[in-house]
Design an enzyme around this catalytic site. Structure first.
Site, mmCIF file in Angstrom:
data_model
loop_
_atom_site.group_PDB
_atom_site.id
_atom_site.type_symbol
_atom_site.label_atom_id
_atom_site.label_comp_id
_atom_site.label_asym_id
_atom_site.label_seq_id
_atom_site.Cartn_x
_atom_site.Cartn_y
_atom_site.Cartn_z
ATOM 1 N N GLU A 1 0.820 -1.211 0.000
ATOM 2 C CA GLU A 1 0.000 0.000 0.000
ATOM 3 C C GLU A 1 0.851 1.257 0.000
ATOM 4 O O GLU A 1 0.560 2.213 -0.713
ATOM 5 C CB GLU A 1 -0.910 0.049 1.244
ATOM 6 N N HIS B 1 -10.476 -5.342 10.078
ATOM 7 C CA HIS B 1 -11.115 -5.098 8.794
ATOM 8 C C HIS B 1 -12.388 -4.287 8.948
ATOM 9 O O HIS B 1 -13.211 -4.255 8.052
ATOM 10 C CB HIS B 1 -11.429 -6.435 8.111
#
Lengths: 404, 393
Positions: free
Chosen positions: A140, A209
């Site tokens: 990322e 998450h």
């Protein structure tokens, strides 16, 4: 922001406020609805959030002018709109922008051949090729930085975080390079990136998450944040974000991808800094965004039956806040309830509470109440997870408390 | 030409032989572009590729320009040192003296279409890309006339029209940005490359390896240049890296180790790297260089290394002295002429400093400019809605 400083000046000029009008509370009137109100059926994949009433009052008249005018002119019912799901609306917006401008490209994990983990980029790789819809490795920090570097030269990347929580790994790039390069270079470089991805509490996805990053990113100067909640504003905000010269972070929600709605056939764009008036009312202003909009609307049904008339505003623009719309509403109702999915500490609601108190203190009859998720990591167990987020019953109780 | 080859360094001897005025002699020498071949100090060490030859093509004009530009850079950094001590420059100030050959050699091998991105030790790179002394000093002192309008500071020099992308404060963060620049060049089919400079300290950052992987995977025209000055602030190379062979760290990416104090070697390596990157994807260059100052002005630079080491390197490997010796041994100019050049440079730098000292500070309204770009969808309005909204294009 300088805008808020100016706002404070304007607010202190007036100091009248109306006491609670008990007569209004007793009469459950819907007379505040404007003549032109359309009701869209929003079929959710889950019964608990199936209610959605989109009242299209507050768009910038200029933006939709063409759409409405064309309809009136032709007076033929071609193009009455088409129905689609939220992720398809995002895809449509993205595809239209990629068609329109060859500089727009998409990068992210599994966005290309796989079609996107939430199918937002489905079919785009086949249409535009591997260079424009780039499958990145799992890094990322690097691919966010890469998108920003590409944006410095004039490309317009749309960077997808498979889950917003993963973008924490790219925080340095987002904060220092994305947000600040325009400033530190004295205006030489613009960073027209869109960073988007699903976040929020889903269905037992676990703590890591289920993150809500809007609270972490909100302090970064130089970025704009928007949260979409319906297929209509999802497409509109996606298009506006891509066209914007500023870096925009578009927050989607994992549970809203399957919302169905009819959207216009004509091209339209939503204003990035504007809040959406979902349901005008008189008694209390409820500010919300993203998935909580649906919890609020569900609570609104109950509230109306109990005789309250809440004004529901989907703030949409998380940075900067649309203090104009919010301010007008506060001046009308004098009570504010913020319902959000962020944590209470340091969340969007916290900043919004501060902003409202600073700017509209004289108009408030009651303290601003903020309902947020609990300050806990999201547990896995279903019942516990339900208790971390705000439920419609709590919203009803809060409104009753505030309107006392 | 033959006559000048016979003459010695003495000025007096030169005059009667040349039978021309010293001015004419100087003019004739400095515009000489006929090729001159010089050998680099040490051969290149390569990893997964064939090293370029040690013989570098250059010219008198180029060598003189090297000397002039490196002296300018050196003078600028020294002037920045005094300005910092005079508290006219605040915050962090990272000086590049000792490493000028890297910036100069790179410029000689590339065009302004090729992009350069570096870290916070960017003053000389900015100058190499065509930035002005006045803009540099103004920016260092936080004046309006600086290259970033005074809002960036020492670590944020940028020059968009010369494809210089800065100027970054966070160690290693420019590596993914550099790959993004290379990606954009490939996307737009620019036939240009990006040189991403980082230090031996940044070579241990994870994002560098992420960027390497991406660059190699997609054949991006990226040249990653590790300016190895052997110290990551106060930590020596051998204390921070298990494998200090930074040019080999790319593993599957070819690498080249270059003597970073030899401007010609740098030029050769960069030329080679550009050709490689355009055809075969990324390549790593490790420039073996040295900084005389500490990491920044807050660091004396002598607590982790001895003064003997610093002066030793300065005597044996100084980049400006190397070029000076080359110029003199090839009789391109005399010592006096070079000294005159140095004096000119010093005057130029002093003038720029004086001018920058007089520059105005930015107005307070500048605090809020350039946060957002004005344009469609980006005008924010406050509660009184005094600002105009932008119209749809």
């Amino acid at each position: 922001m300088s805008a808020i400083i100016r706002g404070a000046g304007a607010a202190t000029a007036l100091s009248t406020f109306n006491p609670v009008d008990s007569k209004k509370l007793a009469a459950p009137s819907r007379t505040n609805l404007p003549a032109r109100s359309k009701r869209y059926i929003v079929a959710g994949s889950d019964a608990s959030k199936s209610f959605g009433s989109g009242l299209r009052v507050r768009h910038s008249q200029k933006l939709i002018a063409n759409a409405v005018a064309t309809k009136a002119d032709t007076s033929v019912t071609t193009g009455t709109g088409h129905e689609l799901l939220l992720y398809e609306a995002l895809q449509e917006g993205l595809e239209e922008e990629m068609d329109r401008d060859p500089h727009v490209c998409v990068m992210g994990e599994d966005v290309g051949h796989y079609g996107g983990s939430y199918k937002v980029t489905k079919g785009l790789a086949d249409k535009f090729g591997d260079l424009r819809v780039l499958d990145t490795p799992i890094c990322e920090n690097a691919f966010t930085g890469m998108g920003i570097g590409a944006a410095m030269t004039g490309l317009r990347p749309v960077i997808e975080g498979m889950n917003m929580g993963f973008l924490l790994l790219a925080f340095n790039q987002i904060s220092n390079n994305c947000g600040m390069l325009h400033y530190t270079s004295g205006g030489q470089f613009t960073i027209p990136v869109v960073i988007r991805g699903p976040g929020g509490v889903g269905r037992q996805l676990g703590a890591e998450h289920s993150q809500r990053l809007e609270s972490y990113f909100q302090s970064i100067p130089g970025i704009q944040m928007v949260a979409c909640s319906t297929p209509y504003n999802a497409k509109g905000l996606m298009k506006a974000a891509i066209r914007s010269e500023n870096p925009v972070i578009l927050f989607e929600h994992v549970l809203l991808y399957n919302l169905k709605e009819k959207i216009p056939d004509e091209e339209y764009i939503c204003n990035l800094e504007e809040a959406e008036m979902v349901r005008p009312g008189e008694h209390i202003t409820i500010l919300t965004y993203s998935r909580m909009r649906y919890h609020v609307m569900q609570a609104a049904k109950t509230l109306v039956n109990k005789g309250y008339d809440p004004e529901v505003i989907d703030i949409r623009s998380l940075k900067p806040f649309d203090l104009y719309t919010i301010g007008n509403s506060v001046k009308k109702t004098h009570r504010v309830l913020i319902v959000e999915e962020c944590m209470r500490t340091g969340g969007i609601g916290a900043s919004l509470t501060a902003a409202i108190n600073e700017n509209f203190h004289d108009y408030l009859d009651a303290p601003v109440m903020c309902l947020s998720s609990q300050d806990v990591p999201t547990p896995y167990a279903g019942t516990l997870e339900e208790w971390t987020v705000v439920q419609p019953a709590q919203i009803v109780t809060a409104v009753e408390q505030l309107c006392q | 030409m033959a006559l000048s080859r016979l003459s010695s360094r003495s000025n007096i001897l030169l005059q009667p032989f040349a039978a021309a005025s010293p001015a004419a002699l100087r003019r004739q020498i400095s515009t000489d572009t006929s090729p001159l071949t010089v050998e680099t100090s040490v051969p290149f060490t390569s990893h997964l590729c064939e090293a370029p030859s040690r013989a570098v093509e250059t010219s008198s004009k180029e060598l003189l320009s090297f000397f002039h530009d490196m002296t300018l850079m050196r003078r600028m950094e020294i002037a920045a040192d005094s300005l910092y001590k005079a508290k006219l420059i605040r915050g962090f100030c990272h000086l590049y003296d000792g490493q000028e050959a890297v910036a100069i050699g790179m410029e000689a091998a590339i065009t302004k279409k090729d992009a350069i991105i570096t870290s916070y030790r960017d003053h000389c790179t900015f100058l190499g890309r065509g930035g002005g002394l006045f803009e540099a000093f103004s920016e260092l002192m936080g004046r309006k006339t600086g290259c970033s309008n005074g809002k960036g500071g020492s670590m944020h020099f940028y020059k968009k029209d010369a494809s210089f992308y800065g100027g970054h404060g966070i160690v290693g963060a420019q590596a993914p940005l550099g790959c993004g620049l290379a990606f954009a060049q490939k996307y737009s089919k620019d036939e240009a490359v990006t040189f991403t400079l980082y230090g031996d300290g940044a070579a241990n950052q994870g994002q560098l390896f992420e960027a390497l992987n991406i660059a190699a995977l997609w054949d991006l025209p990226a040249v990653l240049v590790c300016e190895n000055n052997h110290y990551g602030m106060g930590t020596a190379e051998w204390r921070s890296a298990k494998s200090p062979a930074y040019f080999k760290r790319g593993d599957y990416v070819p690498g080249l180790k270059v003597d970073g104090m030899d401007a010609l070697a740098v030029k050769q390596a960069c030329k080679f790297a550009k050709e490689h990157a355009l055809k075969n994807g990324p390549i790593i260059l490790e420039m073996d260089t040295y900084r005389y100052h500490g990491h920044s002005m807050s660091d004396p630079g002598s607590t982790y290394r001895t003064r003997d080491e610093i002066s030793g390197v300065r005597q044996v490997r100084d980049p400006i002295d190397r070029v000076r010796k080359l110029i003199i041994s090839h009789d391109i100019a005399t010592e006096k002429e070079l000294k005159d050049m140095e004096k000119e440079v010093r005057k130029e730098v002093d003038a720029a400093v004086a001018q920058a000292k007089e520059s105005p500070i930015p107005e307070s309204s500048e605090l809020f400019t350039n946060i957002y770009v004005k344009g469609f969808g980006s005008e924010s309005f406050g509660a009184d809605r005094k600002e105009l909204r932008a119209t749809l294009p």
